[in-house]
Scaffold this motif. Structure first.
Motif, PDB file in Angstrom:
ATOM      1  N   GLY A 241      35.643  77.227 -34.842  1.00 48.87           N
ATOM      2  CA  GLY A 241      34.987  77.300 -36.148  1.00 48.87           C
ATOM      3  C   GLY A 241      35.949  77.121 -37.294  1.00 48.87           C
ATOM      4  O   GLY A 241      35.984  76.074 -37.949  1.00 48.87           O
ATOM      5  N   TYR A 242      36.772  78.131 -37.519  1.00 48.07           N
ATOM      6  CA  TYR A 242      37.652  78.131 -38.692  1.00 48.07           C
ATOM      7  C   TYR A 242      38.637  76.968 -38.678  1.00 48.07           C
ATOM      8  O   TYR A 242      38.842  76.304 -39.696  1.00 48.07           O
ATOM      9  CB  TYR A 242      38.406  79.458 -38.758  1.00 48.07           C
ATOM     10  CG  TYR A 242      39.444  79.497 -39.851  1.00 48.07           C
ATOM     11  CD1 TYR A 242      39.059  79.490 -41.196  1.00 48.07           C
ATOM     12  CD2 TYR A 242      40.801  79.516 -39.556  1.00 48.07           C
ATOM     13  CE1 TYR A 242      40.009  79.501 -42.208  1.00 48.07           C
ATOM     14  CE2 TYR A 242      41.748  79.539 -40.553  1.00 48.07           C
ATOM     15  CZ  TYR A 242      41.353  79.524 -41.880  1.00 48.07           C
ATOM     16  OH  TYR A 242      42.295  79.532 -42.875  1.00 48.07           O
ATOM     17  N   ALA A 247      40.418  71.596 -40.819  1.00 44.99           N
ATOM     18  CA  ALA A 247      40.599  70.153 -40.627  1.00 44.99           C
ATOM     19  C   ALA A 247      39.689  69.359 -41.555  1.00 44.99           C
ATOM     20  O   ALA A 247      40.091  68.316 -42.095  1.00 44.99           O
ATOM     21  CB  ALA A 247      40.323  69.787 -39.172  1.00 44.99           C
ATOM     22  N   LEU A 248      38.478  69.840 -41.754  1.00 45.71           N
ATOM     23  CA  LEU A 248      37.521  69.142 -42.621  1.00 45.71           C
ATOM     24  C   LEU A 248      37.936  69.158 -44.093  1.00 45.71           C
ATOM     25  O   LEU A 248      37.494  68.309 -44.879  1.00 45.71           O
ATOM     26  CB  LEU A 248      36.135  69.778 -42.475  1.00 45.71           C
ATOM     27  CG  LEU A 248      35.365  69.450 -41.188  1.00 45.71           C
ATOM     28  CD1 LEU A 248      34.138  70.344 -41.071  1.00 45.71           C
ATOM     29  CD2 LEU A 248      34.966  67.985 -41.161  1.00 45.71           C
ATOM     30  N   SER A 249      38.778  70.120 -44.461  1.00 45.32           N
ATOM     31  CA  SER A 249      39.196  70.220 -45.861  1.00 45.32           C
ATOM     32  C   SER A 249      40.046  69.028 -46.306  1.00 45.32           C
ATOM     33  O   SER A 249      40.165  68.742 -47.495  1.00 45.32           O
ATOM     34  CB  SER A 249      39.987  71.518 -46.085  1.00 45.32           C
ATOM     35  OG  SER A 249      41.193  71.509 -45.336  1.00 45.32           O
ATOM     36  N   ARG A 261      31.872  69.176 -36.229  1.00 51.65           N
ATOM     37  CA  ARG A 261      30.983  70.277 -36.612  1.00 51.65           C
ATOM     38  C   ARG A 261      31.622  71.598 -36.199  1.00 51.65           C
ATOM     39  O   ARG A 261      31.879  71.823 -35.007  1.00 51.65           O
ATOM     40  CB  ARG A 261      29.636  70.106 -35.914  1.00 51.65           C
ATOM     41  CG  ARG A 261      28.685  71.300 -36.026  1.00 51.65           C
ATOM     42  CD  ARG A 261      27.350  70.976 -35.381  1.00 51.65           C
ATOM     43  NE  ARG A 261      27.477  70.740 -33.962  1.00 51.65           N
ATOM     44  CZ  ARG A 261      27.192  71.642 -33.014  1.00 51.65           C
ATOM     45  NH1 ARG A 261      26.788  72.852 -33.371  1.00 51.65           N
ATOM     46  NH2 ARG A 261      27.309  71.337 -31.740  1.00 51.65           N
ATOM     47  N   PRO A 262      31.907  72.488 -37.156  1.00 50.10           N
ATOM     48  CA  PRO A 262      32.418  73.816 -36.778  1.00 50.10           C
ATOM     49  C   PRO A 262      31.388  74.560 -35.933  1.00 50.10           C
ATOM     50  O   PRO A 262      30.182  74.504 -36.220  1.00 50.10           O
ATOM     51  CB  PRO A 262      32.634  74.511 -38.120  1.00 50.10           C
ATOM     52  CG  PRO A 262      32.684  73.412 -39.127  1.00 50.10           C
ATOM     53  CD  PRO A 262      31.783  72.335 -38.616  1.00 50.10           C
ATOM     54  N   ILE A 263      31.843  75.241 -34.904  1.00 56.01           N
ATOM     55  CA  ILE A 263      30.948  75.999 -34.036  1.00 56.01           C
ATOM     56  C   ILE A 263      31.409  77.453 -34.009  1.00 56.01           C
ATOM     57  O   ILE A 263      32.564  77.743 -33.659  1.00 56.01           O
ATOM     58  CB  ILE A 263      30.947  75.432 -32.603  1.00 56.01           C
ATOM     59  CG1 ILE A 263      30.480  73.968 -32.609  1.00 56.01           C
ATOM     60  CG2 ILE A 263      30.048  76.264 -31.688  1.00 56.01           C
ATOM     61  CD1 ILE A 263      30.570  73.298 -31.242  1.00 56.01           C
ATOM     62  N   TYR A 264      30.507  78.351 -34.367  1.00 56.18           N
ATOM     63  CA  TYR A 264      30.785  79.788 -34.338  1.00 56.18           C
ATOM     64  C   TYR A 264      29.890  80.453 -33.294  1.00 56.18           C
ATOM     65  O   TYR A 264      28.839  79.909 -32.912  1.00 56.18           O
ATOM     66  CB  TYR A 264      30.540  80.407 -35.716  1.00 56.18           C
ATOM     67  CG  TYR A 264      31.570  80.000 -36.752  1.00 56.18           C
ATOM     68  CD1 TYR A 264      32.753  80.707 -36.904  1.00 56.18           C
ATOM     69  CD2 TYR A 264      31.344  78.903 -37.586  1.00 56.18           C
ATOM     70  CE1 TYR A 264      33.700  80.339 -37.849  1.00 56.18           C
ATOM     71  CE2 TYR A 264      32.276  78.522 -38.536  1.00 56.18           C
ATOM     72  CZ  TYR A 264      33.460  79.239 -38.665  1.00 56.18           C
ATOM     73  OH  TYR A 264      34.388  78.863 -39.603  1.00 56.18           O
ATOM     74  N   SER A 350      31.895  68.953 -27.944  1.00 52.98           N
ATOM     75  CA  SER A 350      30.620  69.086 -28.647  1.00 52.98           C
ATOM     76  C   SER A 350      30.819  69.081 -30.152  1.00 52.98           C
ATOM     77  O   SER A 350      30.050  68.475 -30.901  1.00 52.98           O
ATOM     78  CB  SER A 350      29.929  70.387 -28.204  1.00 52.98           C
ATOM     79  OG  SER A 350      28.701  70.553 -28.877  1.00 52.98           O
ATOM     80  N   SER A 351      31.876  69.724 -30.599  1.00 48.03           N
ATOM     81  CA  SER A 351      32.178  69.781 -32.023  1.00 48.03           C
ATOM     82  C   SER A 351      32.476  68.395 -32.588  1.00 48.03           C
ATOM     83  O   SER A 351      32.068  68.060 -33.702  1.00 48.03           O
ATOM     84  CB  SER A 351      33.371  70.708 -32.270  1.00 48.03           C
ATOM     85  OG  SER A 351      33.725  70.738 -33.634  1.00 48.03           O
ATOM     86  N   PHE A 352      33.144  67.548 -31.793  1.00 48.46           N
ATOM     87  CA  PHE A 352      33.555  66.231 -32.271  1.00 48.46           C
ATOM     88  C   PHE A 352      32.611  65.112 -31.838  1.00 48.46           C
ATOM     89  O   PHE A 352      32.929  63.934 -31.995  1.00 48.46           O
ATOM     90  CB  PHE A 352      34.974  65.927 -31.791  1.00 48.46           C
ATOM     91  CG  PHE A 352      36.045  66.623 -32.594  1.00 48.46           C
ATOM     92  CD1 PHE A 352      36.655  65.992 -33.656  1.00 48.46           C
ATOM     93  CD2 PHE A 352      36.425  67.921 -32.297  1.00 48.46           C
ATOM     94  CE1 PHE A 352      37.629  66.634 -34.420  1.00 48.46           C
ATOM     95  CE2 PHE A 352      37.399  68.578 -33.035  1.00 48.46           C
ATOM     96  CZ  PHE A 352      38.003  67.932 -34.104  1.00 48.46           C
ATOM     97  N   GLY A 353      31.465  65.478 -31.275  1.00 48.56           N
ATOM     98  CA  GLY A 353      30.485  64.465 -30.900  1.00 48.56           C
ATOM     99  C   GLY A 353      30.889  63.635 -29.697  1.00 48.56           C
ATOM    100  O   GLY A 353      30.472  62.484 -29.547  1.00 48.56           O
ATOM    101  N   ILE A 354      31.704  64.203 -28.809  1.00 48.10           N
ATOM    102  CA  ILE A 354      32.161  63.522 -27.600  1.00 48.10           C
ATOM    103  C   ILE A 354      31.299  63.994 -26.428  1.00 48.10           C
ATOM    104  O   ILE A 354      31.018  65.188 -26.313  1.00 48.10           O
ATOM    105  CB  ILE A 354      33.644  63.841 -27.333  1.00 48.10           C
ATOM    106  CG1 ILE A 354      34.510  63.355 -28.499  1.00 48.10           C
ATOM    107  CG2 ILE A 354      34.117  63.227 -26.022  1.00 48.10           C
ATOM    108  CD1 ILE A 354      35.947  63.842 -28.453  1.00 48.10           C
TER     109      ILE A 354
END
Length: 629
Positions: A241-242, A247-249, A261-264, A350-354
């Motif tokens: 998540g964090y 990285a998105l910043s 996509r961050p995942i919490y 999953s977060s990176f769409g792979i």
């Protein structure tokens, strides 16, 4: 029918086999049935359940026992009159010296790793004993003969380096599942269960309110006020998540890429899997899958299932294996480690769409596994024995390097080729000096020993000399004062050694066990590219001639010889060799047919068993290229 000369050569020979795995079982059987009377086997491994599908000399009751000893006992049941001596030991042990190797007429390798192959190659060169090399990878395989001074040695051509990936790709912008596996294995698993003091890019400090203002707290330290479940959830939120939000910043990074996509934990419903009775598999391995009732390793788990496996595996490590924490490195034979890495890699994917992968697929990628084909092992073992008989008959003009791969034009599955002559630039058999570019004012002797002498040159007990000055030595016969001096030298930079190593220095390196030596010319260099030259050193001089195309070489898998199968390429002596020059296999020289099929090549060389061994990405690409023509 074998001639009287062949039978005599076979019966009067003394043969050393190194390796009793997939190839080794087939080889020992074939040697015994071919009339060999005195066979010695060295293998350090014990039998695992995963070996039983192809290593036919072993049964389930043998699991945990010595491969060499069980293979010996199994063959003696149907050939009780022959002599088979087994050694449950490492071929690099001091007892297997050059004098030991001199006792044999031929050495047959069924090894599974580059380091041991190099060691045996040097012992055979020092002892003057012929070596027959081999290896398989799925439907591909190769066999080659190495005669001192007459053919190239195992190390005459550099082997392709294991594939690596830029750090920034692994930590920030993964685009393939293998990137996620490397991240989960070499960063997350290593940080959680290995050396706690290591620094890597997972150490971005958390903004969860618990970290101090100066960011001095390590997120991966378990707090006194939290249990394992709370710790696991905090780690999950941090890395999936964090860290993704951090990285998105950097908006510039994602201008031409799909944003992750961050995942919490709160976003993933993990309550649909219930705890089962017991956390052990049938074979006794600790398992999160068993604990959660997930039975099929070829199923692709959902994000929720991967998250549940992540938490369960973490808990089992901390509760059931607390003594291992802090000392673990990833091992593909560690079921719990494979489960944790699979789950972590899938969550990141999953977060990176792979696309997500099954545990079976993830284990293959993480362990660099190409699954074995028993038929290939049997064919290669037969070819080894054919070449061994030629060696014993001194039939040096008819040796062949044989490749198990499909030749689309001729519909051949076995491709023999004449052996190459020694490479005059080989630092092992031709004693050509090497060059090393290094910052002599920053690099320590320890760096040189670990990264060059042991890793690149494959020496076990090195002696390093500058002129008549000994800078470093390893040996049981050293007194305490000398050990202290050499240990102190390890921590000194090269230019500050008792006999300073600077630009132009010529170092002599020797391994007494291997009876092997080489010289290295030192060249000072100020800066290195951290991405392309992570060792901070560059070894050169040990290269194939410039006329050769690297992508046309058959590289470092089971065999050693770099036969050129591309039309019109040259060998190490400059001699042209075409596909049309490669003789057709005939029944008279014992060649047969191997199965053929497509293979997914692993990312790097692994050292488990010959089923996990690969020949090279070049061989596979060459096969595909020829099929397309």
């Amino acid at each position: 029918m074998a001639s009287d000369q062949q039978l005599s050569a076979i019966k009067n020979s003394k043969v050393l086999m190194v390796g009793a795995g997939g190839i080794g079982c087939e080889l020992l059987k074939t040697l015994a049935l071919s009339g060999f009377q005195d066979i010695h086997i060295i293998d350090m491994d014990t039998i695992e359940v995963s070996n039983l599908n192809r290593q036919f000399l072993f049964r389930r009751s043998h699991v945990g026992q010595s491969k060499a000893k069980v293979a010996r006992d199994a063959v003696l049941k149907f050939r009780p009159s022959i002599s088979i001596t087994s050694y449950h030991a490492n071929v690099k042990d001091p007892q297997f010296s050059v004098d030991f190797f001199k006792e044999f007429n031929v050495v047959l390798n069924g090894l599974d790793n580059l380091d041991a192959r190099r060691h045996v190659n040097r012992l055979c060169l020092a002892a003057g004993v012929p070596l027959v090399e081999s290896g398989t990878t799925g439907f591909l395989g190769q066999v080659s003969v190495h005669l001192k001074g007459k053919t190239e040695c195992y190390e005459c051509q550099p082997k392709p380096a294991p594939k690596t990936y830029p750090v920034c790709t692994i930590t920030s912008t993964p685009s393939k599942f293998v990137h996620c596996i490397v991240w989960a294995k070499d960063l997350l698993f290593a940080k959680l269960f290995g050396d706690k003091n290591q620094e890597n890019d997972l150490n971005v400090r958390s903004n969860d309110g618990h970290s101090s203002s100066d960011h001095s707290e390590d997120v991966f330290e378990q707090r006194e006020d939290e249990d394992v479940e709370q710790y696991g959830r905090r780690i999950y939120d941090h890395v999936f998540g964090y860290n993704i939000e951090v990285a998105l910043s950097n908006e510039e990074t994602w201008k031409n890429r799909n944003k992750p996509r961050p995942i919490y934990v709160k976003d993933v419903p993990t309550g649909n899997l219930t705890q089962q009775n017991g956390n052990m598999r049938e074979d006794g391995d600790l398992s999160a899958m068993a604990s959660l009732g997930l039975k099929n390793p070829q199923d692709v788990w959902s994000l929720a299932e991967n998250s549940k496996v992540f938490f369960e595996a973490l808990k089992l490590f901390f509760v059931n294996r607390p003594k291992d924490i802090g000392n673990l490195t990833f091992d593909k034979d560690d079921q719990l480690a494979v489960e944790f890495v699979t789950a972590a890699a899938n969550i990141r994917a999953s977060s990176f769409g792979i696309p997500l992968h099954s545990l079976f697929e993830a284990k293959g990628i993480a362990g660099n596994i190409v699954h074995a084909v028993a038929t290939t092992n049997a064919v290669v073992a037969g070819l080894i024995v054919i070449e061994a008989i030629k060696v014993l008959q001194k039939d040096n003009d008819n040796h062949r390097m044989t490749y198990c791969l499909e030749h689309p034009a001729r519909k051949m599955l076995l491709m023999p080729a004449e052996p190459f002559e020694p490479n005059k630039s080989c630092y092992v058999c031709s004693e050509t000096p090497l060059s090393l570019e290094v910052n002599t004012c920053r690099s320590k002797l320890r760096d040189f020993v670990e990264k060059i002498v042991k890793s690149k040159l494959g020496m076990n007990f090195p002696l390093i000399m500058h002129g008549s000055q000994i800078l470093y030595e390893v040996g049981d016969d050293l007194d305490a004062d000398m050990v202290a001096i050499y240990s102190a030298n390890l921590e000194k930079v090269l230019s500050e050694l008792p006999s300073p190593v600077t630009s132009g220095t010529m170092l002599s390196i020797e391994d007494l066990q291997q009876e092997f030596s080489c010289t290295i010319n030192i060249k000072h260099r100020e800066e290195f590219d951290e991405e392309k030259e992570p060792d901070g050193m560059l070894l050169s001089g040990w290269t194939q001639p410039s006329t050769l195309n690297k992508n046309e070489l058959v590289g470092n898998g089971g065999s050693t010889s770099n036969a050129l199968l591309a039309e019109g390429t040259e060998n190490a002596t400059g001699k042209k060799r075409k596909l049309s020059d490669i003789s057709k296999p005939t029944t008279s020289d014992g060649s047969g047919l191997a199965e053929s099929g497509n293979q997914n090549q692993p990312e790097s060389l692994d050292d488990d068993d010959d089923d996990d061994l690969f020949i090279s990405d070049d061989l596979e690409s060459l096969t595909k290229k020829k099929r397309s023509q």
